[in-house]
Design a protein around this motif. Structure first.
Motif, mmCIF file in Angstrom:
data_model
loop_
_atom_site.group_PDB
_atom_site.id
_atom_site.type_symbol
_atom_site.label_atom_id
_atom_site.label_comp_id
_atom_site.label_asym_id
_atom_site.label_seq_id
_atom_site.Cartn_x
_atom_site.Cartn_y
_atom_site.Cartn_z
ATOM 1 N N ARG A 1 1.017 -1.190 -0.055
ATOM 2 C CA ARG A 1 0.175 -0.092 0.062
ATOM 3 C C ARG A 1 1.047 1.239 0.033
ATOM 4 N NH1 ARG A 1 -4.899 0.465 4.262
ATOM 5 N NH2 ARG A 1 -5.522 -1.067 2.756
ATOM 6 N N GLY A 2 0.382 2.158 -0.870
ATOM 7 C CA GLY A 2 1.256 3.404 -0.722
ATOM 8 C C GLY A 2 0.813 4.559 0.103
ATOM 9 N N TYR A 3 1.402 5.284 0.632
ATOM 10 C CA TYR A 3 1.238 6.392 1.549
ATOM 11 C C TYR A 3 1.920 7.678 0.903
ATOM 12 C CZ TYR A 3 -0.192 2.687 4.627
ATOM 13 O OH TYR A 3 -0.594 1.329 5.072
ATOM 14 N N TRP A 4 1.127 8.769 0.608
ATOM 15 C CA TRP A 4 1.672 9.905 0.007
ATOM 16 C C TRP A 4 1.611 11.011 0.609
ATOM 17 C CZ3 TRP A 4 2.415 8.808 -5.434
ATOM 18 C CH2 TRP A 4 2.017 7.809 -6.120
ATOM 19 N N VAL A 5 2.832 11.844 0.410
ATOM 20 C CA VAL A 5 3.121 12.907 1.143
ATOM 21 C C VAL A 5 3.346 14.213 0.094
ATOM 22 C CG1 VAL A 5 4.522 14.203 2.667
ATOM 23 C CG2 VAL A 5 3.938 11.774 3.069
ATOM 24 N N THR A 6 2.841 15.250 -0.025
ATOM 25 C CA THR A 6 3.101 16.476 -0.720
ATOM 26 C C THR A 6 4.563 16.767 -0.956
ATOM 27 O OG1 THR A 6 1.140 17.471 -0.344
ATOM 28 C CG2 THR A 6 2.780 18.879 -1.159
ATOM 29 N N ALA A 7 5.014 16.664 -2.256
ATOM 30 C CA ALA A 7 6.561 16.865 -2.488
ATOM 31 C C ALA A 7 6.941 18.304 -2.249
ATOM 32 C CB ALA A 7 6.597 16.630 -4.063
ATOM 33 N N SER A 8 6.829 18.513 -0.756
ATOM 34 C CA SER A 8 7.191 20.144 -0.352
ATOM 35 C C SER A 8 8.172 19.691 0.796
ATOM 36 C CB SER A 8 5.938 20.724 0.089
ATOM 37 O OG SER A 8 6.362 21.830 1.313
ATOM 38 N N ARG A 9 9.472 20.291 0.938
ATOM 39 C CA ARG A 9 10.437 20.228 1.868
ATOM 40 C C ARG A 9 9.612 20.487 3.223
ATOM 41 N NH1 ARG A 9 15.554 20.178 3.304
ATOM 42 N NH2 ARG A 9 16.146 19.571 1.137
ATOM 43 N N LYS A 10 8.906 21.528 3.333
ATOM 44 C CA LYS A 10 7.789 21.731 4.461
ATOM 45 C C LYS A 10 7.063 20.659 4.985
ATOM 46 C CE LYS A 10 5.039 25.484 6.661
ATOM 47 N NZ LYS A 10 4.603 26.896 6.495
ATOM 48 N N VAL A 11 6.277 20.203 4.176
ATOM 49 C CA VAL A 11 5.412 19.350 4.413
ATOM 50 C C VAL A 11 5.942 17.928 4.728
ATOM 51 C CG1 VAL A 11 3.263 17.872 3.499
ATOM 52 C CG2 VAL A 11 3.360 20.156 3.078
ATOM 53 N N LEU A 12 6.971 17.524 3.927
ATOM 54 C CA LEU A 12 7.792 16.519 4.456
ATOM 55 C C LEU A 12 8.449 16.330 5.770
ATOM 56 C CD1 LEU A 12 9.222 15.845 0.876
ATOM 57 C CD2 LEU A 12 8.035 14.101 2.022
ATOM 58 N N ALA A 13 8.946 17.702 6.063
ATOM 59 C CA ALA A 13 9.472 17.804 7.234
ATOM 60 C C ALA A 13 8.681 17.633 8.334
ATOM 61 C CB ALA A 13 10.332 19.123 7.373
ATOM 62 N N GLU A 14 7.213 18.111 8.399
ATOM 63 C CA GLU A 14 6.266 17.928 9.306
ATOM 64 C C GLU A 14 5.833 16.504 9.414
ATOM 65 O OE1 GLU A 14 1.499 19.516 10.077
ATOM 66 O OE2 GLU A 14 2.952 20.568 8.301
ATOM 67 N N ALA A 15 5.907 15.878 8.159
ATOM 68 C CA ALA A 15 5.535 14.328 8.373
ATOM 69 C C ALA A 15 6.606 13.621 9.304
ATOM 70 C CB ALA A 15 5.540 13.828 6.817
ATOM 71 N N VAL A 16 7.929 13.895 9.062
ATOM 72 C CA VAL A 16 8.789 13.472 9.901
ATOM 73 C C VAL A 16 8.882 13.731 11.168
ATOM 74 C CG1 VAL A 16 11.382 13.381 10.265
ATOM 75 C CG2 VAL A 16 10.405 13.041 7.882
ATOM 76 N N LYS A 17 8.362 15.123 11.520
ATOM 77 C CA LYS A 17 8.605 15.514 12.904
ATOM 78 C C LYS A 17 7.516 15.181 13.766
ATOM 79 C CE LYS A 17 8.309 20.105 15.504
ATOM 80 N NZ LYS A 17 8.343 21.581 15.299
ATOM 81 N N LYS A 18 6.303 14.873 13.109
ATOM 82 C CA LYS A 18 5.034 14.425 13.866
ATOM 83 C C LYS A 18 4.848 12.933 13.522
ATOM 84 C CE LYS A 18 2.830 18.905 13.540
ATOM 85 N NZ LYS A 18 1.458 19.598 13.080
ATOM 86 N N ASN A 19 5.752 12.619 12.794
ATOM 87 C CA ASN A 19 5.699 10.988 12.313
ATOM 88 C C ASN A 19 4.183 10.560 12.129
ATOM 89 O OD1 ASN A 19 6.302 8.225 12.067
ATOM 90 N ND2 ASN A 19 6.742 7.931 14.163
ATOM 91 N N GLY B 1 9.856 21.312 -5.369
ATOM 92 C CA GLY B 1 9.080 21.149 -4.186
ATOM 93 C C GLY B 1 10.145 21.030 -3.152
ATOM 94 N N LEU B 2 11.172 20.578 -3.136
ATOM 95 C CA LEU B 2 12.175 20.351 -2.123
ATOM 96 C C LEU B 2 13.085 21.595 -2.176
ATOM 97 C CD1 LEU B 2 12.678 17.355 -0.627
ATOM 98 C CD2 LEU B 2 11.143 17.341 -2.522
ATOM 99 N N ILE B 3 12.752 22.745 -2.651
ATOM 100 C CA ILE B 3 13.476 23.762 -2.271
ATOM 101 C C ILE B 3 13.195 24.310 -0.800
ATOM 102 C CG2 ILE B 3 13.491 24.766 -4.537
ATOM 103 C CD1 ILE B 3 11.254 26.890 -3.503
ATOM 104 N N ASP B 4 13.935 25.476 -0.463
ATOM 105 C CA ASP B 4 13.894 25.617 1.095
ATOM 106 C C ASP B 4 12.792 26.612 1.096
ATOM 107 O OD1 ASP B 4 16.073 27.684 3.306
ATOM 108 O OD2 ASP B 4 14.056 26.744 3.519
ATOM 109 N N ASP B 5 11.554 26.219 1.872
ATOM 110 C CA ASP B 5 10.406 26.891 1.795
ATOM 111 C C ASP B 5 10.139 27.256 3.295
ATOM 112 O OD1 ASP B 5 8.236 24.030 1.116
ATOM 113 O OD2 ASP B 5 9.831 24.399 2.623
ATOM 114 N N GLY B 6 11.132 27.586 4.033
ATOM 115 C CA GLY B 6 10.923 28.076 5.384
ATOM 116 C C GLY B 6 11.387 26.888 6.283
ATOM 117 N N VAL B 7 12.211 25.974 5.993
ATOM 118 C CA VAL B 7 12.581 24.968 7.009
ATOM 119 C C VAL B 7 14.207 25.057 7.189
ATOM 120 C CG1 VAL B 7 13.023 22.413 7.268
ATOM 121 C CG2 VAL B 7 10.890 23.149 6.101
ATOM 122 N N ALA B 8 14.758 25.325 8.322
ATOM 123 C CA ALA B 8 15.923 25.334 8.448
ATOM 124 C C ALA B 8 16.743 24.262 8.108
ATOM 125 C CB ALA B 8 16.196 25.716 10.235
#
Length: 230
Positions: free
Chosen positions: A68-86, A211-218
């Motif tokens: 099964r696939g689980y999809w995350v928006t191709a955005s550095r900010k959204v991906l970072a949130e997915a990792v941070k909040k698991n 989408g993986l550009i720096d959009d506000g993520v340190a």
């Protein structure tokens, strides 16, 4: 007429990958739902993950891994949130813990995808390089994608842009040396790609890279140029 979309359950593919139903959509890109934002987007705006061995979170950029696939928006900010909040643990309903450097690893994987696809385009004969050859391809409608080195001169870029027909996408994802190595040269500044499946795949990967550009993520270290259509 567009095919009607059925509701997408969180954490599920809209339909099984590789299923004949994909072909029935006549080349359309089926939508998937981001497990973070819950927004339904086309696949080239998202990144697919699967649950791997030992409860690992595995990026599936080629979208061909089983399960099964689980999809995350191709955005550095959204991906970072997915990792941070698991968000993966909740969606996968498993005790998973994504790697802290998952976002940077994905950015590197996307860069390698671009290099690999450019190599395939060269070997298939659907790519030309060199200012004059690229200029002819753009003038005659034989190119749908213009890829330029990030460190290309402004004058050369401007000249080619003036000769680019409407609808041609222009990207600058790599430096001249890296772009050259991708197509078997010491360096390359301008590359034109002919219409076809490889060009379409490159466009999708380039959009994800954007989408993986720096959009506000340190700590973000990718900043590919914005696409242009002339």
């Amino acid at each position: 007429m567009e095919a009607a979309m059925t509701p997408i359950k969180d954490g599920e593919d809209a339909m099984p990958l590789g299923d004949a139903a994909d072909a029935a959509l006549a080349g359309a890109s089926p939508e998937r739902r981001c497990i973070v934002t819950r927004e339904a987007l086309e696949k080239d705006q998202l990144i697919r993950f699967v649950l791997g061995p030992d409860n690992a979170v595995v990026p599936d950029l080629a979208e061909n891994l089983p399960g099964r696939g689980y999809w995350v928006t191709a955005s550095r900010k959204v991906l970072a949130e997915a990792v941070k909040k698991n968000a993966f643990a909740k969606a996968m309903q498993a005790p998973v813990k994504p790697a802290p450097d998952l976002v940077d690893r994905i950015a590197g994987m996307i860069d390698r995808q671009i290099v690999d696809l450019l190599g395939l385009a060269r070997r298939s004969g659907s790519l030309v390089t060199g200012f004059e050859k690229v200029d002819v391809a753009l003038r005659t409608g034989k190119a749908v994608l213009l890829i330029e080195a990030k460190d290309a001169g402004a004058d050369g870029r401007a000249k080619l842009a003036r000769h680019t027909l409407p609808g041609v996408e222009i990207w600058a994802p790599l430096g001249a040396e890296q772009l050259g190595r991708a197509i078997g040269r010491d360096y390359a500044v301008h590359v034109a790609v002919a219409p076809g499946g490889l060009a379409n795949r490159l466009k999708a990967v380039l959009r994800r890279q954007q989408g993986l550009i720096d959009d506000g993520v340190a700590g973000a270290g990718h900043a590919p140029a914005q696409p242009r259509t002339e």
